[in-house]
Design a protein around this motif. Structure first.
Motif, mmCIF file in Angstrom:
data_model
loop_
_atom_site.group_PDB
_atom_site.id
_atom_site.type_symbol
_atom_site.label_atom_id
_atom_site.label_comp_id
_atom_site.label_asym_id
_atom_site.label_seq_id
_atom_site.Cartn_x
_atom_site.Cartn_y
_atom_site.Cartn_z
ATOM 1 N N PHE A 1 -0.483 -13.340 -4.198
ATOM 2 C CA PHE A 1 -1.728 -12.642 -3.881
ATOM 3 C C PHE A 1 -1.912 -11.435 -4.812
ATOM 4 O O PHE A 1 -0.970 -10.978 -5.454
ATOM 5 C CB PHE A 1 -1.718 -12.143 -2.426
ATOM 6 C CG PHE A 1 -1.541 -13.233 -1.402
ATOM 7 C CD1 PHE A 1 -2.180 -14.458 -1.548
ATOM 8 C CD2 PHE A 1 -0.738 -13.032 -0.277
ATOM 9 C CE1 PHE A 1 -2.017 -15.461 -0.607
ATOM 10 C CE2 PHE A 1 -0.575 -14.028 0.666
ATOM 11 C CZ PHE A 1 -1.204 -15.251 0.502
ATOM 12 N N ARG A 2 -3.138 -10.893 -4.802
ATOM 13 C CA ARG A 2 -3.412 -9.686 -5.578
ATOM 14 C C ARG A 2 -2.616 -8.517 -4.999
ATOM 15 O O ARG A 2 -1.895 -7.828 -5.699
ATOM 16 C CB ARG A 2 -4.920 -9.437 -5.522
ATOM 17 C CG ARG A 2 -5.437 -8.399 -6.457
ATOM 18 C CD ARG A 2 -6.950 -8.572 -6.632
ATOM 19 N NE ARG A 2 -7.575 -7.270 -6.764
ATOM 20 C CZ ARG A 2 -8.147 -6.612 -5.782
ATOM 21 N NH1 ARG A 2 -8.189 -7.127 -4.571
ATOM 22 N NH2 ARG A 2 -8.698 -5.429 -5.996
ATOM 23 N N TYR A 3 -2.795 -8.274 -3.705
ATOM 24 C CA TYR A 3 -2.000 -7.279 -2.971
ATOM 25 C C TYR A 3 -1.581 -7.898 -1.643
ATOM 26 O O TYR A 3 -2.225 -8.813 -1.147
ATOM 27 C CB TYR A 3 -2.806 -5.994 -2.693
ATOM 28 C CG TYR A 3 -3.229 -5.250 -3.920
ATOM 29 C CD1 TYR A 3 -2.304 -4.517 -4.674
ATOM 30 C CD2 TYR A 3 -4.562 -5.253 -4.325
ATOM 31 C CE1 TYR A 3 -2.696 -3.832 -5.817
ATOM 32 C CE2 TYR A 3 -4.959 -4.566 -5.464
ATOM 33 C CZ TYR A 3 -4.025 -3.865 -6.206
ATOM 34 O OH TYR A 3 -4.411 -3.180 -7.335
ATOM 35 N N PHE B 1 0.187 -2.847 -2.547
ATOM 36 C CA PHE B 1 1.518 -3.271 -3.027
ATOM 37 C C PHE B 1 1.401 -4.695 -3.553
ATOM 38 O O PHE B 1 0.977 -5.609 -2.840
ATOM 39 C CB PHE B 1 2.546 -3.202 -1.894
ATOM 40 C CG PHE B 1 3.958 -3.465 -2.358
ATOM 41 C CD1 PHE B 1 4.719 -2.453 -2.932
ATOM 42 C CD2 PHE B 1 4.523 -4.733 -2.243
ATOM 43 C CE1 PHE B 1 6.018 -2.694 -3.375
ATOM 44 C CE2 PHE B 1 5.813 -4.984 -2.683
ATOM 45 C CZ PHE B 1 6.566 -3.960 -3.256
ATOM 46 N N ARG B 2 1.793 -4.873 -4.799
ATOM 47 C CA ARG B 2 1.706 -6.209 -5.414
ATOM 48 C C ARG B 2 2.961 -7.030 -5.110
ATOM 49 O O ARG B 2 4.068 -6.485 -5.075
ATOM 50 C CB ARG B 2 1.531 -6.083 -6.927
ATOM 51 C CG ARG B 2 0.194 -5.464 -7.337
ATOM 52 C CD ARG B 2 -0.014 -5.555 -8.844
ATOM 53 N NE ARG B 2 -1.236 -4.889 -9.258
ATOM 54 C CZ ARG B 2 -2.442 -5.453 -9.275
ATOM 55 N NH1 ARG B 2 -2.586 -6.707 -8.863
ATOM 56 N NH2 ARG B 2 -3.498 -4.781 -9.691
ATOM 57 N N PRO B 3 2.799 -8.357 -4.919
ATOM 58 C CA PRO B 3 3.974 -9.197 -4.625
ATOM 59 C C PRO B 3 4.833 -9.493 -5.852
ATOM 60 O O PRO B 3 5.977 -9.900 -5.729
ATOM 61 C CB PRO B 3 3.357 -10.493 -4.090
ATOM 62 C CG PRO B 3 1.981 -10.539 -4.669
ATOM 63 C CD PRO B 3 1.537 -9.119 -4.832
ATOM 64 N N ASP C 1 12.045 -4.049 -1.599
ATOM 65 C CA ASP C 1 11.240 -3.322 -2.594
ATOM 66 C C ASP C 1 10.052 -2.636 -1.925
ATOM 67 O O ASP C 1 9.727 -1.489 -2.237
ATOM 68 C CB ASP C 1 10.714 -4.278 -3.678
ATOM 69 C CG ASP C 1 11.819 -4.878 -4.528
ATOM 70 O OD1 ASP C 1 12.850 -4.204 -4.720
ATOM 71 O OD2 ASP C 1 11.655 -6.031 -4.983
ATOM 72 N N LEU C 2 9.401 -3.356 -1.016
ATOM 73 C CA LEU C 2 8.249 -2.792 -0.298
ATOM 74 C C LEU C 2 8.666 -1.547 0.486
ATOM 75 O O LEU C 2 8.019 -0.501 0.409
ATOM 76 C CB LEU C 2 7.659 -3.836 0.652
ATOM 77 C CG LEU C 2 6.565 -3.337 1.596
ATOM 78 C CD1 LEU C 2 5.253 -3.116 0.849
ATOM 79 C CD2 LEU C 2 6.324 -4.283 2.752
#
Length: 275
Positions: A182-184, A203-205, A217-218
């Motif tokens: 996804f985008r974010y 937040f980018r995947p 990471d998130l």
């Protein structure tokens, strides 16, 4: 979307055994017996409690009945949060059945939104789905759907129909192969120990180097207090749908498989039990 349908089913059919009891100060014409129900984690309290309402209204004086609301150990339960999130946040380390207190008066205006009909829940639910798709696909998927598709998402949730819901929701979980995700990621992080409702940010995947971002990471980026050094004692638990996912799990996979029907990952950070 990678097709782990068993995971989707397990998430959908998660249930919490719950005991509803009437608040002791409510005026009744006869004693109110407790009422037991298996609550679907993915739904909303005010969507699945018609039977509870009817059960207790039978013993109430009608003039004493106003808007129903629920509370757990002194905390009013927000109906616009999914049931599984409410349980994870407030009661995940308590014995089952979950003990919820029912009120018909003294509505806590400061703590809860009013919910006078299922139309209010539907509007909230669809607003969340639209927000999630704005993050994932710049709203392109939800905007290309017809009104009947939107209705099918809602009816699938309201009537607890897995196939009906996922026939449409599957489209919201897809992305072009060249994007790898996804985008974010639509997510909200809730902490039992703060007054702040939740944390949400872009937040980018996928990292700039092409590697998949993980749950760890998130959390490092958005809520570093939830991550502790390896040699320190872990004082918190990170919960999604009542389980503690490994921090190495790719956030894209979690978003596809463990989001609630509103298409958000609702992540609870709660104190780890000390016993």
């Amino acid at each position: 979307m990678t097709d782990d349908k068993d995971v989707l089913r397990d998430v959908w059919f998660g249930r919490i055994p719950t005991c509803f009891t009437l608040y002791q100060d409510e005026i009744t014409e006869r004693e109110a017996e407790p009422y037991y129900l298996l609550l679907p984690r993915i739904s909303y309290l005010t969507l699945v409690t018609d039977k509870v309402k009817k059960h207790f209204q039978k013993v109430m004086r009608q003039e004493e009945v106003s808007e129903i609301w629920f509370e757990y150990e002194g905390t009013p339960l927000k109906w616009h949060y999914p049931i599984g999130l409410l349980f994870d946040l407030h009661a995940s380390n308590t014995a089952l059945p979950w003990s919820i207190t029912v009120h018909f008066k003294n509505f806590p205006e400061k703590d809860l939104l009013h919910c006078h009909s299922k139309d209010v829940i539907e509007a909230h639910f669809m607003a969340c789905i639209k927000e999630a798709d704005a993050l994932k696909h710049k709203s392109q998927v939800i905007n290309e759907m017809q009104k009947k598709d939107h209705k099918q998402l809602w009816m699938g949730l309201q009537n607890d129909k897995f196939e009906q819901f996922w026939a449409i929701n599957r489209k919201l979980m897809e992305y072009p192969p060249e994007d790898n995700g996804f985008r974010y990621i639509p997510f909200r992080i809730y902490q039992a120990t703060t007054e702040r409702p939740f944390i949400q940010k872009l937040f980018r995947p996928i990292a700039s180097g092409g590697q998949l971002h993980t749950l760890g990471d998130l959390l490092k980026d958005v809520c570093p207090s939830a991550i502790i050094p390896e040699d320190a004692e872990q004082k918190t638990q990170v919960m999604i749908h009542g389980i503690e996912p490994m921090l190495e799990t790719p956030i894209q996979w979690l978003s596809e498989h463990m989001s609630y029907p509103d298409n958000f990952l609702h992540i609870s950070i709660i104190p780890r039990p000390t016993d």
